[in-house]
Motif scaffolding. Structure first.
Motif, PDB file in Angstrom:
ATOM      1  N   THR A  70      -6.836  -6.827  -8.024  1.00  0.00           N
ATOM      2  CA  THR A  70      -5.538  -6.165  -8.203  1.00  0.00           C
ATOM      3  C   THR A  70      -5.622  -4.907  -9.066  1.00  0.00           C
ATOM      4  O   THR A  70      -4.602  -4.231  -9.248  1.00  0.00           O
ATOM      5  N   SER A  71      -6.808  -4.581  -9.568  1.00  0.00           N
ATOM      6  CA  SER A  71      -6.958  -3.402 -10.425  1.00  0.00           C
ATOM      7  C   SER A  71      -6.631  -2.121  -9.660  1.00  0.00           C
ATOM      8  O   SER A  71      -6.836  -2.022  -8.447  1.00  0.00           O
ATOM      9  N   ALA A  72      -6.151  -1.147 -10.387  1.00  0.00           N
ATOM     10  CA  ALA A  72      -5.824   0.157  -9.782  1.00  0.00           C
ATOM     11  C   ALA A  72      -7.060   0.786  -9.163  1.00  0.00           C
ATOM     12  O   ALA A  72      -6.984   1.384  -8.077  1.00  0.00           O
ATOM     13  N   ALA A  73      -8.208   0.637  -9.812  1.00  0.00           N
ATOM     14  CA  ALA A  73      -9.443   1.247  -9.307  1.00  0.00           C
ATOM     15  C   ALA A  73      -9.838   0.660  -7.956  1.00  0.00           C
ATOM     16  O   ALA A  73     -10.208   1.392  -7.033  1.00  0.00           O
ATOM     17  N   TYR A  74      -9.758  -0.677  -7.812  1.00  0.00           N
ATOM     18  CA  TYR A  74     -10.139  -1.271  -6.533  1.00  0.00           C
ATOM     19  C   TYR A  74      -9.064  -1.021  -5.473  1.00  0.00           C
ATOM     20  O   TYR A  74      -9.376  -0.710  -4.321  1.00  0.00           O
ATOM     21  N   GLN A  75      -7.813  -1.140  -5.832  1.00  0.00           N
ATOM     22  CA  GLN A  75      -6.738  -0.898  -4.873  1.00  0.00           C
ATOM     23  C   GLN A  75      -6.777   0.527  -4.329  1.00  0.00           C
ATOM     24  O   GLN A  75      -6.413   0.765  -3.178  1.00  0.00           O
ATOM     25  N   ALA A  76      -7.268   1.466  -5.132  1.00  0.00           N
ATOM     26  CA  ALA A  76      -7.369   2.862  -4.683  1.00  0.00           C
ATOM     27  C   ALA A  76      -8.395   3.044  -3.581  1.00  0.00           C
ATOM     28  O   ALA A  76      -8.229   3.907  -2.710  1.00  0.00           O
ATOM     29  N   ILE A  77      -9.464   2.246  -3.585  1.00  0.00           N
ATOM     30  CA  ILE A  77     -10.502   2.402  -2.554  1.00  0.00           C
ATOM     31  C   ILE A  77     -10.381   1.397  -1.417  1.00  0.00           C
ATOM     32  O   ILE A  77     -10.957   1.603  -0.352  1.00  0.00           O
ATOM     33  N   LEU A  78      -9.647   0.324  -1.608  1.00  0.00           N
ATOM     34  CA  LEU A  78      -9.529  -0.715  -0.581  1.00  0.00           C
ATOM     35  C   LEU A  78      -9.103  -0.173   0.787  1.00  0.00           C
ATOM     36  O   LEU A  78      -9.680  -0.570   1.807  1.00  0.00           O
ATOM     37  N   PRO A  79      -8.147   0.745   0.890  1.00  0.00           N
ATOM     38  CA  PRO A  79      -7.773   1.263   2.206  1.00  0.00           C
ATOM     39  C   PRO A  79      -8.934   1.914   2.971  1.00  0.00           C
ATOM     40  O   PRO A  79      -8.945   1.916   4.201  1.00  0.00           O
ATOM     41  N   LEU A  80      -9.912   2.440   2.248  1.00  0.00           N
ATOM     42  CA  LEU A  80     -11.081   3.029   2.909  1.00  0.00           C
ATOM     43  C   LEU A  80     -11.806   1.993   3.762  1.00  0.00           C
ATOM     44  O   LEU A  80     -12.307   2.308   4.842  1.00  0.00           O
ATOM     45  N   ARG A  81     -11.879   0.773   3.264  1.00  0.00           N
ATOM     46  CA  ARG A  81     -12.517  -0.308   4.026  1.00  0.00           C
ATOM     47  C   ARG A  81     -11.574  -0.872   5.069  1.00  0.00           C
ATOM     48  O   ARG A  81     -11.954  -1.064   6.228  1.00  0.00           O
ATOM     49  N   LEU A  82     -10.342  -1.134   4.690  1.00  0.00           N
ATOM     50  CA  LEU A  82      -9.410  -1.813   5.594  1.00  0.00           C
ATOM     51  C   LEU A  82      -9.159  -1.047   6.889  1.00  0.00           C
ATOM     52  O   LEU A  82      -8.988  -1.666   7.940  1.00  0.00           O
TER      53      LEU A  82
END
Length: 112
Positions: A70-82
């Motif tokens: 749920t961190s901002a850092a991971y949520q910022a890059i998650l769409p790149l994978r999804l």
């Protein structure tokens, strides 16, 4: 007890988004004590889509893996994978050294 993030990815389009995701994910793990246990290497799909890969991340505890996800850092890059693969992802805690398969039946019965 450790916590885990487990992902099953298939039909991954290795493009600029995925490269960026891979370049940035390690820095999102570090603050939460996360590390890869399974990522790349030799994998043989025995069930499911033949283009599948498995990824397992370990964290010091269940709370740490949740905080990472749920961190901002991971949520910022998650769409790149999804937007570049099909996937199923799960967060789980360690079942314990003395766990046996029928222990899950106790959980099912207690949930009723």
């Amino acid at each position: 007890m450790p916590g885990y993030a487990i992902a099953h990815l298939w039909d991954v389009d290795v493009n600029a988004d995925i490269v960026e995701y891979l370049e940035k994910i390690d820095s999102t793990l570090a603050p939460f004590g996360g590390r890869f246990l399974v990522h790349g290497g030799t994998q043989r799909v025995i069930e499911g889509p033949k283009s599948s890969v498995a990824i397992v991340l370990e964290f010091p505890d269940y709370q740490s893996v949740n905080d990472w996800h749920t961190s901002a850092a991971y949520q910022a890059i998650l769409p790149l994978r999804l937007r570049n693969c099909s996937s199923v992802a799960v967060i789980a805690d360690y079942c314990g050294d003395d766990h046996v398969s029928t222990d899950v039946l106790k959980e099912v019965v207690s949930d009723d």
